[in-house]
Design a protein around this motif. Structure first.
Motif, PDB file in Angstrom:
ATOM      1  N   GLY A 131      12.666   4.794  -6.116  1.00  0.00           N
ATOM      2  CA  GLY A 131      13.848   3.745  -6.402  1.00  0.00           C
ATOM      3  C   GLY A 131      14.201   3.029  -5.100  1.00  0.00           C
ATOM      4  N   LEU A 132      13.011   2.830  -4.256  1.00  0.00           N
ATOM      5  CA  LEU A 132      13.075   2.108  -3.255  1.00  0.00           C
ATOM      6  C   LEU A 132      12.457   0.647  -3.122  1.00  0.00           C
ATOM      7  CD1 LEU A 132      12.317   4.952  -0.604  1.00  0.00           C
ATOM      8  CD2 LEU A 132      14.476   4.160  -1.158  1.00  0.00           C
ATOM      9  N   GLU A 133      13.206  -0.308  -2.488  1.00  0.00           N
ATOM     10  CA  GLU A 133      12.668  -1.562  -2.556  1.00  0.00           C
ATOM     11  C   GLU A 133      11.554  -1.928  -1.582  1.00  0.00           C
ATOM     12  OE1 GLU A 133      14.367  -6.302  -2.035  1.00  0.00           O
ATOM     13  OE2 GLU A 133      15.675  -4.405  -1.608  1.00  0.00           O
ATOM     14  N   LEU A 134      10.343  -2.532  -1.951  1.00  0.00           N
ATOM     15  CA  LEU A 134       9.565  -2.837  -1.016  1.00  0.00           C
ATOM     16  C   LEU A 134       9.860  -4.014  -0.092  1.00  0.00           C
ATOM     17  CD1 LEU A 134       6.604  -1.558  -0.174  1.00  0.00           C
ATOM     18  CD2 LEU A 134       5.553  -3.159  -1.639  1.00  0.00           C
ATOM     19  N   THR A 135      10.643  -3.955   0.779  1.00  0.00           N
ATOM     20  CA  THR A 135      11.393  -4.760   1.670  1.00  0.00           C
ATOM     21  C   THR A 135      10.168  -5.600   2.543  1.00  0.00           C
ATOM     22  OG1 THR A 135      11.900  -3.278   3.283  1.00  0.00           O
ATOM     23  CG2 THR A 135      13.393  -3.433   1.588  1.00  0.00           C
ATOM     24  N   PRO A 136      10.612  -6.826   3.101  1.00  0.00           N
ATOM     25  CA  PRO A 136       9.862  -7.347   4.098  1.00  0.00           C
ATOM     26  C   PRO A 136       9.363  -6.386   5.377  1.00  0.00           C
ATOM     27  CG  PRO A 136      11.577  -8.958   3.405  1.00  0.00           C
ATOM     28  CD  PRO A 136      11.692  -7.583   2.585  1.00  0.00           C
ATOM     29  N   SER A 137      10.274  -5.602   5.681  1.00  0.00           N
ATOM     30  CA  SER A 137       9.979  -4.523   6.968  1.00  0.00           C
ATOM     31  C   SER A 137       8.651  -3.639   6.196  1.00  0.00           C
ATOM     32  CB  SER A 137      11.247  -3.703   7.461  1.00  0.00           C
ATOM     33  OG  SER A 137      12.319  -4.822   7.975  1.00  0.00           O
ATOM     34  N   ARG A 138       9.104  -3.311   5.123  1.00  0.00           N
ATOM     35  CA  ARG A 138       8.036  -2.020   4.574  1.00  0.00           C
ATOM     36  C   ARG A 138       6.764  -2.847   4.377  1.00  0.00           C
ATOM     37  NH1 ARG A 138      13.035   0.334   1.112  1.00  0.00           N
ATOM     38  NH2 ARG A 138      13.530   2.172   2.758  1.00  0.00           N
ATOM     39  N   LEU A 139       7.013  -4.051   3.977  1.00  0.00           N
ATOM     40  CA  LEU A 139       5.679  -4.840   3.655  1.00  0.00           C
ATOM     41  C   LEU A 139       4.719  -4.844   5.061  1.00  0.00           C
ATOM     42  CD1 LEU A 139       6.490  -7.777   1.170  1.00  0.00           C
ATOM     43  CD2 LEU A 139       4.915  -5.933   0.932  1.00  0.00           C
ATOM     44  N   ARG A 140       5.380  -4.797   6.226  1.00  0.00           N
ATOM     45  CA  ARG A 140       4.665  -4.954   7.503  1.00  0.00           C
ATOM     46  C   ARG A 140       3.519  -3.766   7.620  1.00  0.00           C
ATOM     47  NH1 ARG A 140       6.283  -7.215  11.999  1.00  0.00           N
ATOM     48  NH2 ARG A 140       5.833  -5.384  13.422  1.00  0.00           N
ATOM     49  N   MET A 141       3.837  -2.747   6.642  1.00  0.00           N
ATOM     50  CA  MET A 141       3.021  -1.561   7.117  1.00  0.00           C
ATOM     51  C   MET A 141       1.668  -1.699   5.796  1.00  0.00           C
ATOM     52  SD  MET A 141       5.266   1.704   7.153  1.00  0.00           S
ATOM     53  CE  MET A 141       6.380   1.395   5.692  1.00  0.00           C
ATOM     54  N   ALA A 142       1.775  -2.973   4.978  1.00  0.00           N
ATOM     55  CA  ALA A 142       0.570  -3.168   4.117  1.00  0.00           C
ATOM     56  C   ALA A 142      -0.084  -4.305   4.741  1.00  0.00           C
ATOM     57  CB  ALA A 142       1.169  -3.806   2.926  1.00  0.00           C
ATOM     58  N   ARG A 143       0.154  -4.970   5.994  1.00  0.00           N
ATOM     59  CA  ARG A 143      -0.681  -5.760   6.888  1.00  0.00           C
ATOM     60  C   ARG A 143      -2.046  -5.109   7.216  1.00  0.00           C
ATOM     61  NH1 ARG A 143       2.463  -8.140  11.127  1.00  0.00           N
ATOM     62  NH2 ARG A 143       2.772  -5.811  11.475  1.00  0.00           N
ATOM     63  N   ILE A 144      -3.144  -5.479   6.961  1.00  0.00           N
ATOM     64  CA  ILE A 144      -4.189  -4.850   7.410  1.00  0.00           C
ATOM     65  C   ILE A 144      -5.249  -6.046   7.874  1.00  0.00           C
ATOM     66  CG2 ILE A 144      -6.211  -3.663   6.663  1.00  0.00           C
ATOM     67  CD1 ILE A 144      -3.563  -2.072   6.460  1.00  0.00           C
ATOM     68  N   ALA A 157       2.298   7.147   1.876  1.00  0.00           N
ATOM     69  CA  ALA A 157       1.427   6.059   1.217  1.00  0.00           C
ATOM     70  C   ALA A 157       0.977   4.980   2.197  1.00  0.00           C
ATOM     71  CB  ALA A 157       2.388   5.541   0.050  1.00  0.00           C
ATOM     72  N   ALA A 158       1.818   4.481   3.005  1.00  0.00           N
ATOM     73  CA  ALA A 158       1.427   3.379   3.928  1.00  0.00           C
ATOM     74  C   ALA A 158       0.244   3.877   4.961  1.00  0.00           C
ATOM     75  CB  ALA A 158       2.550   3.112   4.872  1.00  0.00           C
ATOM     76  N   PRO A 159      -1.206   3.192   4.380  1.00  0.00           N
ATOM     77  CA  PRO A 159      -2.338   3.529   5.165  1.00  0.00           C
ATOM     78  C   PRO A 159      -2.561   3.211   6.520  1.00  0.00           C
ATOM     79  CG  PRO A 159      -2.440   1.373   3.705  1.00  0.00           C
ATOM     80  CD  PRO A 159      -1.064   1.941   3.368  1.00  0.00           C
ATOM     81  N   GLY A 160      -3.489   4.051   6.990  1.00  0.00           N
ATOM     82  CA  GLY A 160      -3.946   3.629   8.405  1.00  0.00           C
ATOM     83  C   GLY A 160      -5.274   2.792   7.940  1.00  0.00           C
ATOM     84  N   PHE A 161      -5.994   2.367   9.059  1.00  0.00           N
ATOM     85  CA  PHE A 161      -7.220   1.607   8.539  1.00  0.00           C
ATOM     86  C   PHE A 161      -8.197   1.743   9.837  1.00  0.00           C
ATOM     87  CE2 PHE A 161      -4.223  -1.259  10.960  1.00  0.00           C
ATOM     88  CZ  PHE A 161      -5.178  -1.646  11.856  1.00  0.00           C
ATOM     89  N   ARG A 162      -9.458   1.600   9.437  1.00  0.00           N
ATOM     90  CA  ARG A 162     -10.744   1.402  10.313  1.00  0.00           C
ATOM     91  C   ARG A 162     -11.328   0.393  10.271  1.00  0.00           C
ATOM     92  NH1 ARG A 162     -16.466   4.905   9.868  1.00  0.00           N
ATOM     93  NH2 ARG A 162     -17.208   3.917  11.692  1.00  0.00           N
ATOM     94  N   LEU A 163     -11.522  -0.289  11.436  1.00  0.00           N
ATOM     95  CA  LEU A 163     -12.137  -1.697  11.574  1.00  0.00           C
ATOM     96  C   LEU A 163     -13.454  -1.248  12.735  1.00  0.00           C
ATOM     97  CD1 LEU A 163     -12.367  -4.561  10.754  1.00  0.00           C
ATOM     98  CD2 LEU A 163     -10.809  -4.893  12.787  1.00  0.00           C
ATOM     99  N   GLU A 164     -14.709  -1.195  12.305  1.00  0.00           N
ATOM    100  CA  GLU A 164     -15.740  -1.041  13.000  1.00  0.00           C
ATOM    101  C   GLU A 164     -15.631   0.300  13.382  1.00  0.00           C
ATOM    102  OE1 GLU A 164     -17.356  -4.049  15.634  1.00  0.00           O
ATOM    103  OE2 GLU A 164     -17.017  -5.510  14.075  1.00  0.00           O
ATOM    104  N   ASN A 165     -15.423   0.636  14.756  1.00  0.00           N
ATOM    105  CA  ASN A 165     -15.578   2.063  15.434  1.00  0.00           C
ATOM    106  C   ASN A 165     -13.991   2.414  15.805  1.00  0.00           C
ATOM    107  OD1 ASN A 165     -15.547   0.234  17.704  1.00  0.00           O
ATOM    108  ND2 ASN A 165     -16.631   1.709  18.958  1.00  0.00           N
ATOM    109  N   VAL A 166     -12.966   1.615  15.323  1.00  0.00           N
ATOM    110  CA  VAL A 166     -11.746   1.797  15.796  1.00  0.00           C
ATOM    111  C   VAL A 166     -11.003   2.309  14.425  1.00  0.00           C
ATOM    112  CG1 VAL A 166      -9.619   0.889  16.606  1.00  0.00           C
ATOM    113  CG2 VAL A 166     -11.742   0.162  17.578  1.00  0.00           C
ATOM    114  N   PHE A 167     -10.165   3.523  14.624  1.00  0.00           N
ATOM    115  CA  PHE A 167      -9.417   4.025  13.599  1.00  0.00           C
ATOM    116  C   PHE A 167      -8.048   3.980  14.234  1.00  0.00           C
ATOM    117  CE2 PHE A 167     -13.698   5.867  13.472  1.00  0.00           C
ATOM    118  CZ  PHE A 167     -14.022   6.043  12.103  1.00  0.00           C
ATOM    119  N   VAL A 168      -7.280   3.270  13.145  1.00  0.00           N
ATOM    120  CA  VAL A 168      -5.997   3.249  13.449  1.00  0.00           C
ATOM    121  C   VAL A 168      -5.131   4.278  12.724  1.00  0.00           C
ATOM    122  CG1 VAL A 168      -4.035   1.482  13.615  1.00  0.00           C
ATOM    123  CG2 VAL A 168      -6.420   0.805  14.172  1.00  0.00           C
TER     124      VAL A 168
END
Length: 267
Positions: A131-144, A157-168
């Motif tokens: 029951g939580l809103e996906l606020t602009p602040s929370r949307l920051r965690m969807a930026r990839i 739920a908010a994912p990490g990511f891999r770009l080439e040989n870097v794991f975030v």
């Protein structure tokens, strides 16, 4: 599991998770956050990653800590990703203004950073159930960064990511650890580092010359002395390491015999 491969991202040339024979696989950890440098937060992630790397035959060669400063993060990333097979970053991918790791990684690679539909698909059900809103602040965690693969986060739920040989990865240890569960099977591995330990009942000064000479005779075996002090008693552990099981065993047996011949108590 890590999400489906983005068509423009790069994969390792070796089969994921497969040993690479004689090739050394290396790694670095980049810890990001003012709270680490100030002492407010006690850093634990690098130790956890180090244990996983050792068990997987990957040589962790460097751990670096940088502040929440874009230029510092970008500079460190560019240096580390050129030197090592893998780079793991922890921290700085949360919802607040000082979480700048994602944009720093995008800048280091020269790619666009934007809200990612795949990340939203993972996050929206999580917030809806609570029951939580996906606020602009929370949307920051969807930026990839463009071209990155997602790393699943089964805790929040908010994912990490891999770009080439870097794991975030996340900075919160429990979340970082579940992300590493996803990452580890995808990594190339090398020969496992083996070790033998001899406990000496006495200060390391008593064995320093003996150990130095032993290292000279077995230059391919890594040797170290680790002192301890408990209840007024000094002791040390002599640790021998190598990927060569036979060579390690030979050096270990020979060192034990030298200690015995020198009347140095050990177990």
């Amino acid at each position: 599991m890590m999400s489906e491969q983005h068509p423009s991202s790069k994969r390792d040339t070796a089969t994921s998770g497969a040993p690479t024979g004689g090739e050394e696989v290396t790694a670095a950890v980049l810890v990001i956050g003012d709270e680490i440098l100030s002492g407010r937060t006690k850093e634990a992630n690098s130790g956890y990653i180090a244990g996983l790397m050792t068990a997987s035959g990957i040589r962790l060669r460097e751990v670096r800590v940088v502040a929440d400063d874009t230029s510092e993060i970008v500079g460190a990333l560019k240096a580390l990703r050129e030197r090592f097979t893998y780079v793991f970053t922890t921290g700085g991918i949360g919802p607040t203004h000082d979480d700048i790791t994602a944009e720093s990684v995008a800048q280091a690679f020269g790619v666009e950073l934007a809200v990612d539909d795949r990340a939203l698909a993972l996050m929206m059900p999580y917030y809806k159930r609570r029951g939580l809103e996906l606020t602009p602040s929370r949307l920051r965690m969807a930026r990839i960064p463009k071209g990155a693969d997602l790393i699943a986060n089964r805790i929040s739920a908010a994912p990490g990511f891999r770009l080439e040989n870097v794991f975030v990865l996340a900075g919160v240890p429990s979340i970082m650890q579940v992300m590493m569960d996803e990452v580890l099977p995808t990594l190339r591995t090398g020969a496992r580092m083996l070790s033998e330990t001899i406990k000496v009942d006495g200060p390391e000064g008593e064995v320093a010359d003996l150990l130095t000479e032993h290292q000279r005779l077995f230059p391919d075996i890594s040797m170290g002395s680790y002192p301890s002090f408990k209840d007024g008693v000094m002791a040390c552990e002599l640790v021998l390491r190598s990927i060569d099981a036979e060579g390690l065993n030979t050096a270990y047996i020979a060192l034990r015999q030298k200690l015995t011949d020198s009347d140095i108590k050990h177990v």
